[in-house]
Design a protein around this motif. Structure first.
Motif, mmCIF file in Angstrom:
data_model
loop_
_atom_site.group_PDB
_atom_site.id
_atom_site.type_symbol
_atom_site.label_atom_id
_atom_site.label_comp_id
_atom_site.label_asym_id
_atom_site.label_seq_id
_atom_site.Cartn_x
_atom_site.Cartn_y
_atom_site.Cartn_z
ATOM 1 N N GLY A 15 0.795 -1.254 0.173
ATOM 2 C CA GLY A 15 -0.059 -0.118 -0.008
ATOM 3 C C GLY A 15 0.842 1.227 -0.128
ATOM 4 O O GLY A 15 2.083 1.222 0.396
ATOM 5 N N ASN A 16 0.280 2.356 -0.370
ATOM 6 C CA ASN A 16 1.013 3.575 -0.386
ATOM 7 C C ASN A 16 0.345 4.706 0.178
ATOM 8 O O ASN A 16 -1.123 4.646 0.228
ATOM 9 C CB ASN A 16 1.380 4.040 -1.937
ATOM 10 N N VAL A 17 1.062 5.825 0.831
ATOM 11 C CA VAL A 17 0.249 6.717 1.138
ATOM 12 C C VAL A 17 0.930 7.979 1.071
ATOM 13 O O VAL A 17 2.251 8.068 0.702
ATOM 14 C CB VAL A 17 0.614 6.721 2.939
ATOM 15 N N ALA A 18 0.137 9.170 0.611
ATOM 16 C CA ALA A 18 0.665 10.342 0.103
ATOM 17 C C ALA A 18 0.336 11.460 1.062
ATOM 18 O O ALA A 18 -0.747 11.360 1.909
ATOM 19 C CB ALA A 18 0.277 10.533 -1.231
ATOM 20 N N VAL A 19 1.034 12.366 1.130
ATOM 21 C CA VAL A 19 0.702 13.670 1.899
ATOM 22 C C VAL A 19 -0.505 14.561 1.360
ATOM 23 O O VAL A 19 -0.891 15.524 2.016
ATOM 24 C CB VAL A 19 1.953 14.682 2.336
ATOM 25 N N CYS A 20 -0.812 14.463 0.103
ATOM 26 C CA CYS A 20 -1.738 15.405 -0.530
ATOM 27 C C CYS A 20 -2.431 14.686 -1.853
ATOM 28 O O CYS A 20 -1.878 13.903 -2.065
ATOM 29 C CB CYS A 20 -1.081 16.697 -0.952
ATOM 30 N N ASP A 21 -3.498 15.156 -2.141
ATOM 31 C CA ASP A 21 -4.353 14.392 -3.182
ATOM 32 C C ASP A 21 -3.455 14.766 -4.546
ATOM 33 O O ASP A 21 -3.458 13.564 -5.227
ATOM 34 C CB ASP A 21 -5.658 15.416 -3.538
ATOM 35 N N ASN A 22 -2.661 15.501 -4.842
ATOM 36 C CA ASN A 22 -2.050 15.565 -6.175
ATOM 37 C C ASN A 22 -0.998 14.548 -6.193
ATOM 38 O O ASN A 22 -0.866 13.733 -7.082
ATOM 39 C CB ASN A 22 -1.253 17.070 -6.412
ATOM 40 N N ASP A 23 -0.345 14.174 -5.106
ATOM 41 C CA ASP A 23 0.813 13.131 -4.860
ATOM 42 C C ASP A 23 -0.084 11.946 -5.091
ATOM 43 O O ASP A 23 0.637 10.854 -5.534
ATOM 44 C CB ASP A 23 1.558 13.283 -3.518
ATOM 45 N N ALA A 24 -1.190 11.825 -4.243
ATOM 46 C CA ALA A 24 -1.805 10.480 -4.309
ATOM 47 C C ALA A 24 -2.123 10.057 -5.840
ATOM 48 O O ALA A 24 -2.159 9.039 -6.293
ATOM 49 C CB ALA A 24 -3.081 10.414 -3.419
ATOM 50 N N LYS A 25 -2.563 11.085 -6.461
ATOM 51 C CA LYS A 25 -3.234 10.935 -7.852
ATOM 52 C C LYS A 25 -1.966 10.336 -8.872
ATOM 53 O O LYS A 25 -2.050 9.435 -9.517
ATOM 54 C CB LYS A 25 -3.725 11.977 -8.694
ATOM 55 N N MET A 26 -0.689 11.003 -8.506
ATOM 56 C CA MET A 26 0.652 10.369 -8.895
ATOM 57 C C MET A 26 0.955 9.136 -8.816
ATOM 58 O O MET A 26 1.178 8.327 -9.755
ATOM 59 C CB MET A 26 1.750 11.422 -8.881
ATOM 60 N N VAL A 27 0.762 8.804 -7.631
ATOM 61 C CA VAL A 27 1.088 7.217 -7.239
ATOM 62 C C VAL A 27 -0.084 6.564 -7.835
ATOM 63 O O VAL A 27 0.369 5.311 -8.440
ATOM 64 C CB VAL A 27 1.139 7.214 -5.757
ATOM 65 N N GLU A 28 -1.180 6.740 -7.663
ATOM 66 C CA GLU A 28 -2.331 6.089 -8.344
ATOM 67 C C GLU A 28 -2.049 5.707 -9.671
ATOM 68 O O GLU A 28 -2.474 4.738 -10.267
ATOM 69 C CB GLU A 28 -3.493 6.544 -8.080
ATOM 70 N N SER A 29 -1.708 6.686 -10.581
ATOM 71 C CA SER A 29 -1.642 6.645 -11.945
ATOM 72 C C SER A 29 -0.459 5.617 -12.327
ATOM 73 O O SER A 29 -0.371 4.903 -13.410
ATOM 74 C CB SER A 29 -1.476 7.973 -12.586
ATOM 75 N N ALA A 30 0.664 5.514 -11.512
ATOM 76 C CA ALA A 30 1.769 4.644 -11.719
ATOM 77 C C ALA A 30 1.318 3.273 -11.148
ATOM 78 O O ALA A 30 2.050 2.279 -12.036
ATOM 79 C CB ALA A 30 2.858 5.053 -10.798
ATOM 80 N N VAL A 31 0.747 2.906 -10.253
ATOM 81 C CA VAL A 31 0.328 1.586 -9.689
ATOM 82 C C VAL A 31 -0.739 1.153 -9.895
ATOM 83 O O VAL A 31 -1.139 -0.188 -9.799
ATOM 84 C CB VAL A 31 0.852 1.227 -8.386
ATOM 85 N N HIS A 32 -1.997 2.000 -10.472
ATOM 86 C CA HIS A 32 -3.348 1.415 -10.611
ATOM 87 C C HIS A 32 -3.986 0.979 -9.668
ATOM 88 O O HIS A 32 -4.629 -0.171 -9.560
ATOM 89 C CB HIS A 32 -3.121 0.694 -12.202
#
Length: 189
Positions: A15-32
């Motif tokens: 699982g991954n955790v980000a500190v803001c929505d923009n960072d989370a979207k970047m992670v989600e686009s990479a790991v699906h």
């Protein structure tokens, strides 16, 4: 190279955790797959009054040994402060830093560097009128911006200063990326 390395680690993690929505979207686009968001925070030792000093003093916090902070304060002093001083002659800048590079001597009277291991950020809130974050080289988490916000200081900074946070221009902070706009925002405050 770093981007590929980060993406590899994101894919390997359960699982991954980000500190803001923009960072989370970047992670989600990479790991699906979904990425949780847990915003950054600062410790509040007490309740801060939402008031600040009524002075013509700008406040910056950051170790001047770090290239990012040194670049930020030099850009401000050389490009922005003269524009502010033209409108506010008694304007000055207070910097909280444990280090005192030799360049600060050139700006005696405009720039004062204070601080040691025991000096706290919040001890300056009542003697300054605005917190500045002229950061142009983004690196790591900009906790100083959160500290200023929790102390109730008005904040003027670059877009890079607020990367990773959900601050809105003219609602939460004032954002300016060029010397003229930055100086106008400081004068406005």
């Amino acid at each position: 190279k770093m981007n590929r390395f980060e993406q590899k680690l994101w894919r390997l993690a359960d699982g991954n955790v980000a500190v803001c929505d923009n960072d989370a979207k970047m992670v989600e686009s990479a790991v699906h797959r979904p990425c949780a968001v847990v915003p950054n925070a600062v410790e509040m030792k007490g309740l801060y009054p939402l008031t600040y000093g009524q002075t013509h003093t700008a406040f910056f916090s950051g170790d001047l040994n770090y290239r990012q902070n040194r670049d930020a304060i030099l850009w401000f002093i050389k490009e922005i402060a003269p524009k502010v001083k033209a409108k506010i002659p008694d304007f000055k800048v207070l910097v909280l830093s444990n280090s005192r590079p030799t360049f600060i001597k050139e700006y005696h009277g405009l720039l004062e560097v204070v601080g040691d291991e025991s000096t706290t950020f919040d001890s300056f809130v009542s003697v300054v009128g605005v917190f500045i974050s002229p950061v142009r080289i983004k690196s790591g988490t900009n906790i100083k911006v959160l500290q200023a916000a929790v102390c109730g200081l008005p904040i003027v900074g670059t877009s890079s200063s607020f990367a990773g946070y959900d601050f809105e221009d003219r609602k939460d902070v004032l954002i300016a990326d060029d010397p003229l706009n930055f100086s106008e925002r400081v004068i406005e405050v």
